[in-house]
Design a protein around this motif. Structure first.
Motif, short mmCIF file in Angstrom:
data_model
loop_
_atom_site.label_atom_id
_atom_site.label_comp_id
_atom_site.label_asym_id
_atom_site.label_seq_id
_atom_site.Cartn_x
_atom_site.Cartn_y
_atom_site.Cartn_z
N ASN A 2 -14.00 8.74 93.18
CA ASN A 2 -13.78 9.49 91.95
C ASN A 2 -12.88 10.69 92.25
O ASN A 2 -13.11 11.40 93.23
N LEU A 3 -11.89 10.93 91.44
CA LEU A 3 -10.95 12.03 91.64
C LEU A 3 -11.18 13.06 90.55
O LEU A 3 -11.06 12.75 89.36
N LYS A 4 -11.54 14.29 90.94
CA LYS A 4 -11.83 15.35 89.98
C LYS A 4 -10.79 16.46 90.17
O LYS A 4 -10.82 17.18 91.17
N PRO A 5 -9.87 16.62 89.22
CA PRO A 5 -8.84 17.65 89.36
C PRO A 5 -9.42 19.05 89.19
O PRO A 5 -10.41 19.23 88.47
N LEU A 6 -8.82 20.02 89.86
CA LEU A 6 -9.27 21.40 89.79
C LEU A 6 -8.43 22.19 88.79
O LEU A 6 -7.26 21.87 88.56
N ALA A 42 -8.22 11.74 84.28
CA ALA A 42 -9.20 12.82 84.42
C ALA A 42 -8.55 14.15 84.07
O ALA A 42 -7.34 14.31 84.22
N GLY A 44 -9.06 18.57 84.43
CA GLY A 44 -9.72 19.61 85.20
C GLY A 44 -10.70 20.43 84.37
O GLY A 44 -10.67 20.41 83.13
N GLY A 45 -11.54 21.19 85.05
CA GLY A 45 -12.57 21.99 84.41
C GLY A 45 -12.04 23.06 83.48
O GLY A 45 -12.64 23.34 82.45
N ALA A 48 -11.33 21.35 80.21
CA ALA A 48 -12.56 20.93 79.53
C ALA A 48 -13.33 22.11 78.94
O ALA A 48 -14.02 21.96 77.94
N LYS A 54 -8.96 21.49 75.23
CA LYS A 54 -9.74 20.26 75.24
C LYS A 54 -9.56 19.45 73.96
O LYS A 54 -9.78 18.25 73.96
N LYS A 58 -7.40 14.41 76.19
CA LYS A 58 -8.65 13.88 76.72
C LYS A 58 -8.36 12.62 77.54
O LYS A 58 -7.25 12.09 77.49
N VAL A 59 -9.35 12.15 78.25
CA VAL A 59 -9.22 10.94 79.07
C VAL A 59 -8.87 9.76 78.17
O VAL A 59 -9.34 9.66 77.04
#
Length: 93
Positions: A2-6, A42, A44-45, A48, A54, A58-59
């Motif tokens: 899983n790749l979670k961007p910062l 994906a 990033g936080g 979101a 947001k 979105k995805v």
């Protein structure tokens, strides 16, 4: 994996360009331009958690991004691009 961007980064997967022109001419890979359309994988936080951002992306959205933006990575045999939110020019609806 899983790749979670910062931060305000977005992970996209490039949508492949057409192999033929409208008139039916087949293009070799060397003659093709790098596609600028992609699907969002994906976000990033910072995106979101930002009410304004947001609602814009979105995805699974199809987007158009700046021509030379982002960093290309290969994860589990899949080619992805990580770029900043500001490098996304439009959402295709």
């Amino acid at each position: 994996m899983n790749l979670k961007p910062l931060g305000d980064r977005v992970v996209i997967k490039i949508v492949e360009a057409e192999d033929k022109t409208k008139s039916g001419i087949v293009l070799p890979s060397s003659a093709k331009e790098q596609p600028q359309m992609a699907e969002v994988v994906a976000v990033g936080g910072d995106i979101a958690n930002d009410d304004k951002k947001k609602n814009q992306i979105k995805v699974n959205d199809k987007v158009i991004f700046s021509k030379y933006a982002g960093t290309e990575v290969k994860i589990d045999g899949e080619e992805l691009t990580i770029l900043k939110f500001n490098d996304i020019l439009a959402v295709v609806e």
